[in-house]
Design a protein around this motif. Structure first.
Motif, short mmCIF file in Angstrom:
data_model
loop_
_atom_site.label_atom_id
_atom_site.label_comp_id
_atom_site.label_asym_id
_atom_site.label_seq_id
_atom_site.Cartn_x
_atom_site.Cartn_y
_atom_site.Cartn_z
N GLN A 179 2.69 8.88 -14.63
CA GLN A 179 3.32 8.47 -13.37
C GLN A 179 2.66 9.20 -12.20
N GLU A 236 7.57 3.45 4.90
CA GLU A 236 8.49 4.42 4.29
C GLU A 236 7.95 5.85 4.38
N CYS A 237 6.67 6.01 4.09
CA CYS A 237 6.09 7.36 4.09
C CYS A 237 6.07 7.95 5.49
N PRO A 239 6.46 17.86 3.11
CA PRO A 239 6.21 17.36 1.75
C PRO A 239 4.88 16.60 1.64
N SER A 240 4.56 16.25 0.36
CA SER A 240 3.40 15.40 0.08
C SER A 240 3.89 13.98 -0.19
N LEU A 241 3.31 13.02 0.51
CA LEU A 241 3.73 11.62 0.38
C LEU A 241 2.50 10.74 0.17
N LEU A 273 9.60 8.99 6.38
CA LEU A 273 9.97 10.21 5.66
C LEU A 273 9.30 11.42 6.29
N THR A 284 3.50 12.55 -7.10
CA THR A 284 4.11 12.85 -5.83
C THR A 284 4.96 11.65 -5.39
N ARG A 285 5.76 11.86 -4.35
CA ARG A 285 6.60 10.76 -3.89
C ARG A 285 5.72 9.67 -3.28
N THR A 286 6.01 8.42 -3.61
CA THR A 286 5.21 7.31 -3.09
C THR A 286 6.12 6.34 -2.34
N GLY A 287 5.48 5.48 -1.55
CA GLY A 287 6.23 4.47 -0.83
C GLY A 287 5.29 3.58 -0.05
N TYR A 333 -4.47 11.53 -4.96
CA TYR A 333 -3.82 12.83 -5.12
C TYR A 333 -4.51 13.79 -4.16
#
Ligand SMILES: [Zn+2]
Length: 517
Positions: free
Chosen positions: A302, A312-313, A470-472, A316, A305-308, A459
């Protein structure tokens, strides 16, 4: 216990059985101290990651092509000087990942490489520093073509040692033409030189011991992006962590596990396990075991990190209580083969009126040139983006103030920093990443001072990841779109997961034709 079949190396008696090879392994090489018997070793290769979904082409101007003294003097190969045997230079060509390689460009570089090899004959060894994910127009398995051509020039007796990126694709033709193989064991890559050293050390050792190792590989019909298969989180972490231990088994010289390159619509594109050694059964066992483990873990991979979506990113990042939020524009990452001229993220930043943002960077030579013509302090209207691939995306039109121009004698090295409302934007003339802190500071930018950092990346790099807060990762469109299953033009692929969800697979090890000769 199977007999390891080996061929005779000219000027040397050859050891014929695995047990004899094991006995020889205990003997320290002595020939390196004897200059009269020192082996003749050359090196040369080509490296690029080519997305077959990219509309741009890698041409000669996109490659750095080093030969002769310039190649010997390059930092990348400085480590070769530590060996007691000289590594003789041919040609090493490298380019920023991108689209397919223009056929004439590839043929010209290959001809230069083969010409260099011919001039150095006879050779006992050849080190091939490769990437493994090259796609050449009108050709399948470009690395196989390169290695087969090299083999024809140097002859059957010469040992070929290749080093690869773990995002490289392997084929039976690749394996059949070489004797020694090593691939990166880290993603993000922090073992580039170490991997080349493994390959060169094996080559020297095998020449000193007068043995030809056996190469075994097991293809794995799984293709996932690097953003899901990093070695820093599970399941990649545990899969790659076992390699040094496996490498220590008797008769094993090197164990590699490769993710493959997913944005290559080629039959060979796949993950793989590759083992170099002198103990065929053990090698086969390791290759099959790694292939089975990777297959079993295929649904575990997976994003780390958070994705979108882009929208969305950015929302955020704007709402984050911490900084800097780093938004990665993953579909257009130049180090994965993205075009890096897309401006969708800029468009969204301006639409959402984001403040205190640094965006590095968008490739747009024309816009950069206009900034240089206008000078620092000037305000001018710009069309930004969609210059390399006008069909792929659309430009953003905005009024920009020029705040910094990097001194550059070559116009292709130009980088301009402009301010557009709340966004500090870097415009670069040529495709390049901004993944190191120095990429910002040399432009007078301190990334940690910004609330939001936008980079074209998958990444995050080892330097950016620690400061992301954060990391997005934006799952944006582009030549390396992460939504791989829905990519168009999947015409040549062999069935693989996740393109075929209900695939069945039983691992099988294949031996190099060199070991059967
Ligand atoms: Zn890679």
């Amino acid at each position: 216990m199977p007999i390891l079949k080996s061929s005779i190396l000219p000027r040397r008696s050859f050891l014929k059985t695995a047990s004899a090879l094991a006995a020889a392994a205990a003997v320290r090489p002595s020939l390196l101290a004897d200059s009269a018997a020192a082996p003749r070793i050359a090196f040369g290769g080509i490296g690029i990651e080519s997305s077959t979904y990219s509309r741009i082409r890698a041409r000669m101007a996109d490659f750095s092509v080093l030969s002769g003294a310039a190649l010997v003097a390059s930092d990348r190969f400085a480590f070769l000087k530590k060996y007691p045997v000289p590594f003789l230079p041919t040609v090493v060509a490298a380019a920023t990942p991108g689209g397919p390689v223009d056929r004439a460009t590839y043929e010209a570089i290959k001809a230069q490489f083969l010409g260099g090899l011919k001039a150095l004959l006879p050779l006992d060894g050849l080190f091939l520093p490769m990437h493994g994910a090259m796609f050449v127009e009108g050709m399948q398995d470009a690395e196989g073509d390169w290695m087969e051509a090299a083999r024809k020039v140097v002859g059957d007796h010469c040992l070929l040692a290749a080093s690869y990126d773990l995002h490289g694709n392997v084929s039976q033709r690749v394996i059949d033409n070489i004797d020694i193989f090593s691939a990166f064991r880290t993603a993000p890559h922090i073992d580039r030189e170490e991997t080349m050293q493994r390959s060169c050390a094996m080559l020297l050792d095998c020449l000193a011991k007068r043995l030809r190792p056996t190469l075994v590989w097991a293809p794995i019909p799984v293709l996932l992006p690097g953003e899901r298969t990093s070695t820093t989180w599970e399941p990649g972490k545990r899969l790659w962590a076992q390699l040094p231990k496996l490498n220590a088994e008797p008769g094993i010289l090197d164990v590699s596990l490769l993710v493959g390159y997913v944005w290559a619509d080629e039959p060979r594109a796949a993950a793989s396990a590759v083992v170099t050694g002198t103990a065929l059964r053990t090698e086969e066992k390791i290759a099959v075991s790694l292939a089975q483990q990777y297959w079993d873990a295929r649904r575990e991979f997976q994003f780390g990190t958070r994705t979108g979506t882009i929208d969305e990113c950015i929302k955020l990042a704007m709402a984050a209580k911490t900084q800097p939020a780093i938004v990665a524009d993953s579909g257009d990452n130049p180090t994965g083969g993205g075009t890096s001229d897309r401006a969708e993220v800029l468009e969204e930043l301006l639409r959402l009126k984001a403040k205190n943002v640094v965006f590095a960077g968008i490739t747009d030579q024309a816009a950069a040139d206009k900034c240089y013509a206008a000078g620092v302090g000037a305000t001018l209207p710009l069309s930004i983006g969609a210059t390399l691939d006008p069909l792929g995306s659309r430009p953003v039109h905005a009024v920009a103030k020029v705040v910094f121009l990097l001194p550059a004698t070559d116009p292709m090295d130009r980088e301009a920093v402009v301010q557009i409302e709340g966004v500090t934007l870097v415009l670069c003339a040529k495709r390049r990443p901004y993944h190191d802190i120095a990429d910002f500071t040399r432009l007078g930018l301190r990334p940690a001072d910004f609330k939001i950092i936008v980079v074209k990346s998958g990444y995050l790099s080892p330097e950016l990841a620690p400061i992301a807060n954060p990391s997005l990762m934006a799952l944006s469109d582009g030549s390396i779109n992460q939504d791989i299953v829905h990519l168009p033009k999947n015409r040549y692929r062999a069935p693989s997961f996740p393109f075929v969800d209900d695939l069945t697979f039983t691992p099988k090890a294949f031996v190099s034709a060199r070991s059967k000769a």
